[in-house]
Design a protein around this motif. Structure first.
Motif, PDB file in Angstrom:
ATOM      1  N   PRO A  16      54.071  67.508  21.947  1.00 55.07           N
ATOM      2  CA  PRO A  16      53.236  67.834  20.706  1.00 55.07           C
ATOM      3  C   PRO A  16      52.082  68.770  20.913  1.00 55.07           C
ATOM      4  N   THR A  17      51.612  69.478  19.958  1.00 53.86           N
ATOM      5  CA  THR A  17      50.858  70.510  19.893  1.00 53.86           C
ATOM      6  C   THR A  17      49.581  70.346  19.095  1.00 53.86           C
ATOM      7  N   VAL A  18      48.546  71.221  19.530  1.00 50.45           N
ATOM      8  CA  VAL A  18      47.194  70.976  18.864  1.00 50.45           C
ATOM      9  C   VAL A  18      47.353  71.637  17.430  1.00 50.45           C
ATOM     10  N   VAL A  19      48.255  72.580  17.308  1.00 53.49           N
ATOM     11  CA  VAL A  19      48.683  72.982  16.057  1.00 53.49           C
ATOM     12  C   VAL A  19      49.053  71.869  14.880  1.00 53.49           C
ATOM     13  N   ASP A  20      49.971  71.101  15.443  1.00 47.71           N
ATOM     14  CA  ASP A  20      50.446  69.881  14.473  1.00 47.71           C
ATOM     15  C   ASP A  20      49.341  69.111  14.288  1.00 47.71           C
ATOM     16  N   ASP A  21      48.762  68.587  15.621  1.00 53.76           N
ATOM     17  CA  ASP A  21      47.694  67.182  15.362  1.00 53.76           C
ATOM     18  C   ASP A  21      46.305  67.893  15.071  1.00 53.76           C
ATOM     19  N   ILE A  27      42.308  68.412  22.118  1.00 52.91           N
ATOM     20  CA  ILE A  27      43.067  68.951  23.278  1.00 52.91           C
ATOM     21  C   ILE A  27      42.917  67.857  24.265  1.00 52.91           C
ATOM     22  N   GLU A  28      41.630  67.172  24.560  1.00 48.52           N
ATOM     23  CA  GLU A  28      41.867  66.260  25.629  1.00 48.52           C
ATOM     24  C   GLU A  28      42.535  65.170  25.437  1.00 48.52           C
ATOM     25  N   GLN A  29      42.802  64.809  24.288  1.00 47.10           N
ATOM     26  CA  GLN A  29      43.856  63.683  24.106  1.00 47.10           C
ATOM     27  C   GLN A  29      45.385  63.930  24.371  1.00 47.10           C
ATOM     28  N   LEU A  30      45.625  65.496  24.115  1.00 44.21           N
ATOM     29  CA  LEU A  30      46.880  65.733  24.443  1.00 44.21           C
ATOM     30  C   LEU A  30      47.306  66.257  25.966  1.00 44.21           C
ATOM     31  N   LEU A  31      46.099  66.572  26.642  1.00 40.37           N
ATOM     32  CA  LEU A  31      46.369  66.824  28.027  1.00 40.37           C
ATOM     33  C   LEU A  31      47.254  65.983  28.948  1.00 40.37           C
ATOM     34  N   PRO A  32      47.063  64.533  28.839  1.00 40.42           N
ATOM     35  CA  PRO A  32      48.138  63.820  29.500  1.00 40.42           C
ATOM     36  C   PRO A  32      49.276  63.881  29.219  1.00 40.42           C
ATOM     37  N   VAL A  33      49.589  64.112  27.614  1.00 41.27           N
ATOM     38  CA  VAL A  33      50.958  64.082  26.971  1.00 41.27           C
ATOM     39  C   VAL A  33      51.431  65.170  27.668  1.00 41.27           C
ATOM     40  N   TRP A  34      50.800  66.441  27.428  1.00 42.04           N
ATOM     41  CA  TRP A  34      51.437  67.691  28.069  1.00 42.04           C
ATOM     42  C   TRP A  34      51.904  67.430  29.352  1.00 42.04           C
TER      43      TRP A  34
END
Length: 217
Positions: free
Chosen positions: A80-85, A96-103
């Motif tokens: 997933p990307t910040v662009v999409d979310d 960004i913080e929510q996606l860091l562990p996903v990345w």
């Protein structure tokens, strides 16, 4: 990792395309690319691995390069990307913080590291593949990412004088170097922390990243 869209679609008159066949073909293409590399992967081998007729592949993709480019993007679809979310979030920094562990979990996948290595080595011998992947997938994604970063500049989360294109190059280059050169097995939490440090180093104003932010896989 995802093997792409599963919604039937039509390319012209006749029956809709079978999404299960699409999935099988894309997965077979990725598996063979990882196992054998581009030169040793053919449409015939992909069709055999996917359990479909060769003509079934050619109805969907005109060339091996187009098929491999689509297959590579199907793997990226799991990241997933910040662009999409970001549109669904009130704060870019929170997104960004929510996606860091996903990345972190996605980038720790050995298959992604293997694919990155294969693509990095493809530039000299397979410029058409890189051209197709760049035009159809990477350039549009980069343009969307640049738009989000300019919004971050407007919102005060990023230095308004920063060169967005250079920042994107710096981040992508650092990530590829980390994935390709570091010989040790990379753990998701380690990558998440590294990504946070990278983002803050290029100028993003983010809250401190803690182990509590990381969700076990």
């Amino acid at each position: 990792m995802s093997a792409g869209p599963r919604t039937p679609r039509r390319d012209g008159p006749g029956r809709p395309r079978d999404p299960d066949a699409d999935t099988a073909i894309l997965r077979a293409a990725i598996d063979l690319l990882i196992e054998r590399g581009i030169d040793q992967t053919s449409i015939e081998q992909i069709a055999k691995r996917a359990g479909v007729a060769k003509v079934t592949v050619y109805r969907r993709w005109r060339t091996k390069e187009e098929l491999l480019a689509h297959a590579l993007e199907s793997v990226r679809a799991d990241l997933p990307t910040v662009v999409d979310d970001h549109e669904r979030d009130s704060s870019l920094s929170e997104s960004i913080e929510q996606l860091l562990p996903v990345w972190g979990r996605a980038l720790a996948d050995p298959r992604l590291r293997a694919l990155t290595a294969r693509m990095t080595a493809a530039g000299h011998d397979h410029p058409h593949l890189l051209d197709v992947y760049w035009r159809r997938y990477l350039r549009p994604r980069r343009q969307r990412a640049a738009a989000v970063m300019r919004q971050a500049q407007h919102d005060g989360l990023l230095d308004p004088a920063a060169d967005v294109d250079v920042l994107i190059d710096m981040m992508e280059g650092a990530i590829m170097y980390r994935l390709l050169v570091q010989p040790d097995t990379l753990q998701p939490a380690t990558i998440s922390r590294y990504l946070h440090r990278l983002l803050t180093q290029v100028g993003f104003r983010l809250p401190p990243h803690t182990a509590a932010d990381e969700t076990p896989a």
